[in-house]
Design a protein around this motif. Sequence first.
Motif, PDB file in Angstrom:
ATOM      1  N   ASN A  45       0.398  -1.330  -0.042  1.00  0.00           N
ATOM      2  CA  ASN A  45      -0.161   0.233  -0.383  1.00  0.00           C
ATOM      3  C   ASN A  45       0.638   1.180   0.436  1.00  0.00           C
ATOM      4  O   ASN A  45       0.546   2.611   0.142  1.00  0.00           O
ATOM      5  N   SER A  66       0.369  -1.867   8.179  1.00  0.00           N
ATOM      6  CA  SER A  66       0.070  -2.768   9.373  1.00  0.00           C
ATOM      7  C   SER A  66      -1.645  -3.216   8.518  1.00  0.00           C
ATOM      8  O   SER A  66      -1.922  -2.272   7.772  1.00  0.00           O
ATOM      9  N   ASN A  67      -1.630  -4.627   8.530  1.00  0.00           N
ATOM     10  CA  ASN A  67      -3.162  -5.562   7.664  1.00  0.00           C
ATOM     11  C   ASN A  67      -3.664  -5.247   9.051  1.00  0.00           C
ATOM     12  O   ASN A  67      -5.046  -4.817   8.583  1.00  0.00           O
ATOM     13  N   ALA A  68      -3.931  -4.879  10.279  1.00  0.00           N
ATOM     14  CA  ALA A  68      -4.731  -5.073  11.428  1.00  0.00           C
ATOM     15  C   ALA A  68      -5.313  -3.369  10.897  1.00  0.00           C
ATOM     16  O   ALA A  68      -5.965  -3.106  11.501  1.00  0.00           O
ATOM     17  N   ALA A  69      -4.560  -2.444  10.747  1.00  0.00           N
ATOM     18  CA  ALA A  69      -4.720  -1.124  11.140  1.00  0.00           C
ATOM     19  C   ALA A  69      -6.310  -0.716  10.130  1.00  0.00           C
ATOM     20  O   ALA A  69      -5.989  -1.254   8.420  1.00  0.00           O
ATOM     21  N   GLU A  70      -7.051   0.061  10.143  1.00  0.00           N
ATOM     22  CA  GLU A  70      -8.074   0.822   9.156  1.00  0.00           C
ATOM     23  C   GLU A  70      -7.427   1.319   8.180  1.00  0.00           C
ATOM     24  O   GLU A  70      -7.212   2.031   6.448  1.00  0.00           O
ATOM     25  N   SER A  71      -6.380   2.132   8.686  1.00  0.00           N
ATOM     26  CA  SER A  71      -5.141   3.257   8.361  1.00  0.00           C
ATOM     27  C   SER A  71      -4.282   2.978   6.685  1.00  0.00           C
ATOM     28  O   SER A  71      -3.860   3.359   6.287  1.00  0.00           O
ATOM     29  N   GLY A  72      -3.979   1.591   7.198  1.00  0.00           N
ATOM     30  CA  GLY A  72      -2.824   0.950   6.215  1.00  0.00           C
ATOM     31  C   GLY A  72      -1.951   0.993   6.483  1.00  0.00           C
ATOM     32  O   GLY A  72      -0.609   0.204   6.138  1.00  0.00           O
TER      33      GLY A  72
END
Length: 423
Positions: free
Chosen positions: A315, A321-327
């Motif tokens: 991205n 971070s795959n877990a965070a909505e922000s990326g």
Amino acid sequence: MPAFHRVRPVSDTINWSRMSLDELVEFYETEIADEMYRAGMSPATERPSYEWLADHGYSGIAYTLREHHNLTLKQFIVEEVGVDTDKDDETLGYEWEISDEETIERFETYLRDRQRRQNLADSTIRSKRTRLARYAREYEALHGAALLVDRVQDPDTQPEEIKRVLSVFDVFDDELASNDSKAKHHYDVNDWYVWLQNRAIATYNPAATVATSFGGWNTDTEDGETKPALRAEQLREILTACDVQADRLLVVALGAWGLRRGEVAALHVSQFIPNAEPPRIEFDERKNGPSSVQLLYGVDDYLDRVEALDESGWNGYLFPSNAAESGHIAPGTVNNRFERLVDDADVTLRGDRPTPHACRRFWYNAYQDAMQNLQDQVAPVADDQGSSSAAVVVDKYLSEDQARRARRDAMRERLAEVFEVRS
């Protein structure tokens, strides 16, 4: 070929006191305005600084206006000459509430210089301005006119001026609520006097030893803070503890680029311009608005990270971070990773675990060290030119582009000394 302007040899060749107000207006509109045109300024919209007037032989006009016409220089230019600056300039509108115009001009020039060269936030500049004003007002209340610049130009005045300055801080010691606040006031006042010395305006610094007279004051400050900075050897220890590329880049971003933890967490490849001179990171939003940060060291670390991440589905965030909505990772994750590294390196500051902000404070200290090293290098030139300050040689004898490149090179060398460590 540089453009040369005509400079009057001395202001006292002009009999200012004999001029009526109308004659002063006429003189400004002809002689001074013509000088401004030759300097590339706009007399219709620009207000010359006290420093500019003094450099061109016109410093006597401010004294005459104050003593014979009860006008400040700004009032004269705006109200009598009719210059409309049409600027939303907070500095011009700030009421210092002291009588000495030269001191006000030096305060304002110092603040502009610090904001431009150290990229300080508007909020930091406002805080510095407030503390300097409080110091000057208290000085004036205790000692009459706040002739802060005039009195540090004569070394014979040093003993008495130190006493006057100490008496101001006696008041601060009684009135200010915390040692932290007292230290911030001292830091800003001391930094201003150092700035005057570096420009060969002051012959001494009357605030240099103030803190030693008061117990409990913490003067290890940077950007208005009273927390300590990491030292070079401590950063090297932390870098040695970095086992993976992402950890090293995190420390480089904090210490070599001087970024805040939130900025590090959200770094994106689209912000980087690695092939510019100098390379830089662009920010659409920072604490003090859109700006860029020069990459004087660490471009290779950035490129290595991009190469490692450049695969299908990436991205573009340097700390994804795959877990965070922000990326990307959260600022708290930057804290956690940094804490792990300092624990592995067994580094502490005054017995406590340092935070990422200690890296940012290191950056400011490194910049000051680099500028001092640069001045040390040009000191022989200052001697040859008969200048009392190496800073004057950097500012006056080098072109703006040459001075900028010299400062960049000095900082780049300083950062390389610290960060060229691999685990």
